[in-house]
Design a protein around this motif. Structure first.
Motif, short mmCIF file in Angstrom:
data_model
loop_
_atom_site.label_atom_id
_atom_site.label_comp_id
_atom_site.label_asym_id
_atom_site.label_seq_id
_atom_site.Cartn_x
_atom_site.Cartn_y
_atom_site.Cartn_z
N UNK A 280 0.85 -1.19 0.00
CA UNK A 280 0.00 0.00 0.00
C UNK A 280 0.88 1.24 0.00
N UNK A 281 0.58 2.19 -0.89
CA UNK A 281 1.37 3.41 -0.96
C UNK A 281 1.00 4.34 0.18
N UNK A 282 1.96 5.17 0.57
CA UNK A 282 1.74 6.11 1.67
C UNK A 282 0.98 7.33 1.18
N UNK A 283 0.34 8.02 2.12
CA UNK A 283 -0.34 9.28 1.83
C UNK A 283 0.45 10.42 2.46
N UNK A 284 0.46 11.56 1.75
CA UNK A 284 1.15 12.76 2.21
C UNK A 284 0.19 13.92 2.00
N UNK A 285 -0.26 14.54 3.09
CA UNK A 285 -1.30 15.55 3.02
C UNK A 285 -0.82 16.89 3.55
N UNK A 286 -1.34 17.96 2.95
CA UNK A 286 -1.20 19.30 3.50
C UNK A 286 -2.56 19.73 4.03
N UNK A 287 -2.57 20.35 5.20
CA UNK A 287 -3.81 20.75 5.85
C UNK A 287 -3.66 22.16 6.38
N UNK A 288 -4.70 22.97 6.19
CA UNK A 288 -4.75 24.32 6.73
C UNK A 288 -5.51 24.25 8.06
N UNK A 289 -4.75 24.20 9.16
CA UNK A 289 -5.38 24.08 10.47
C UNK A 289 -6.02 25.41 10.87
N UNK A 290 -7.31 25.39 11.18
CA UNK A 290 -7.93 26.63 11.66
C UNK A 290 -7.60 26.91 13.13
N UNK A 291 -7.95 28.08 13.56
CA UNK A 291 -7.84 28.47 14.96
C UNK A 291 -8.74 27.57 15.81
N UNK A 292 -8.32 27.28 17.05
CA UNK A 292 -9.09 26.51 18.03
C UNK A 292 -9.26 25.06 17.63
N UNK A 293 -8.31 24.53 16.86
CA UNK A 293 -8.30 23.11 16.48
C UNK A 293 -7.01 22.49 17.00
N UNK A 294 -7.14 21.34 17.64
CA UNK A 294 -5.98 20.65 18.16
C UNK A 294 -5.23 19.92 17.05
N UNK B 144 -15.20 19.91 25.60
CA UNK B 144 -15.20 21.33 25.31
C UNK B 144 -15.52 21.57 23.85
N UNK B 145 -15.24 22.79 23.40
CA UNK B 145 -15.58 23.16 22.02
C UNK B 145 -14.38 23.12 21.10
N UNK B 146 -13.33 22.42 21.50
CA UNK B 146 -12.13 22.37 20.68
C UNK B 146 -12.29 21.36 19.55
N UNK B 147 -11.94 21.77 18.34
CA UNK B 147 -11.97 20.85 17.23
C UNK B 147 -10.72 19.99 17.21
N UNK B 148 -10.76 18.90 16.47
CA UNK B 148 -9.61 18.03 16.28
C UNK B 148 -9.43 17.75 14.79
N UNK B 149 -8.34 17.10 14.45
CA UNK B 149 -8.08 16.78 13.05
C UNK B 149 -9.14 15.85 12.47
N UNK B 150 -9.75 15.04 13.32
CA UNK B 150 -10.78 14.11 12.84
C UNK B 150 -12.01 14.84 12.32
N UNK B 151 -12.20 16.10 12.71
CA UNK B 151 -13.34 16.88 12.21
C UNK B 151 -13.13 17.31 10.76
N UNK B 152 -11.90 17.20 10.27
CA UNK B 152 -11.60 17.72 8.94
C UNK B 152 -10.99 16.69 7.99
#
Length: 210
Positions: free
Chosen positions: A1-15, A24-32
């Motif tokens: 299986x080939x690997x994945x390489x991603x770029x992500x624009x993390x918003x404010x208030x996301x862990x 609490x109201x903190x987002x995580x990477x799983x939300x995106x």
């Protein structure tokens, strides 16, 4: 299986992680990011925004996270008031944070506000205190380093956005968006960190975090 390489624009208030042990109201990477088995390379604090790299390639993740393999990370930083030449020179030469002196950095005053979307929520605006934007490039990533550096020279950080990791750029992404690396980007990424930088005896490695 080939690997994945991603770029992500993390918003404010996301862990910079996929789960949150606190309620609490903190987002995580799983939300995106619905891609399985990818993990962040380094971190951004919850109150920081911008470019993150994620991959399923554990070997590359380890190499790029190891402080021995220095690679540049560029930040756009909004600060209180307008730093003078002396403050910029201090940032460039290195400043003392607690018992540690930062390595020399590239720091310059931006002539105008960078093309960023508004932050939600916006920073607190105070009419009597002007603000300015800096571009700072580091090759190390200690805990809240950029914020501590600007505070040490008398210009507290109001907003912090990581714009680049090596040759990878935030351009083309909106907050919360992600994409796969292109073939040229992946080739450039794999060239990062091939030569570990020698470290003085007794120094302690730290993870990438701003």
């Amino acid at each position: 299986m080939s690997h994945r390489y991603l770029l992500f624009y993390k918003p404010y208030n996301v862990l910079s992680q996929f789960t949150d042990r606190e309620e609490g109201d903190r987002g995580t990477l799983s939300d995106y990011i619905p891609v399985p088995d990818v993990y962040p390379v380094g971190r951004l604090d919850r109150d920081s925004e911008g470019l993150m790299l994620l991959t399923s390639d554990g070997r590359l993740q380890h190499r790029l996270s190891d402080p021995r393999f220095e690679h540049p990370r560029t930040y756009w930083v909004q600060v209180e008031r307008c730093p003078d030449a002396e403050a910029l020179a201090q940032l460039q030469q290195g400043v003392t944070i607690q018992d540690y002196r930062t390595k020399p950095a590239i720091a310059r005053l931006l002539p105008e506000e960078p093309p960023l979307p508004p932050r939600e929520p916006p920073i607190r605006y105070r009419k009597e205190i002007p603000t300015a934007w800096l571009e700072i490039t580091l090759t190390e990533g200690r805990n809240r380093q950029v914020r501590r550096m600007t505070a040490a020279v008398g210009f507290p950080t109001l907003r912090l956005v990581r714009f680049a990791i090596g040759d990878l750029r935030l351009e083309g992404l909106a907050p919360g968006q992600w994409r796969d690396l292109s073939a040229p980007e992946l080739a450039a990424l794999k060239s990062l960190g091939k030569r570990p930088v020698s470290r003085a005896r007794g120094s302690r490695p730290r993870g990438d975090r701003s």
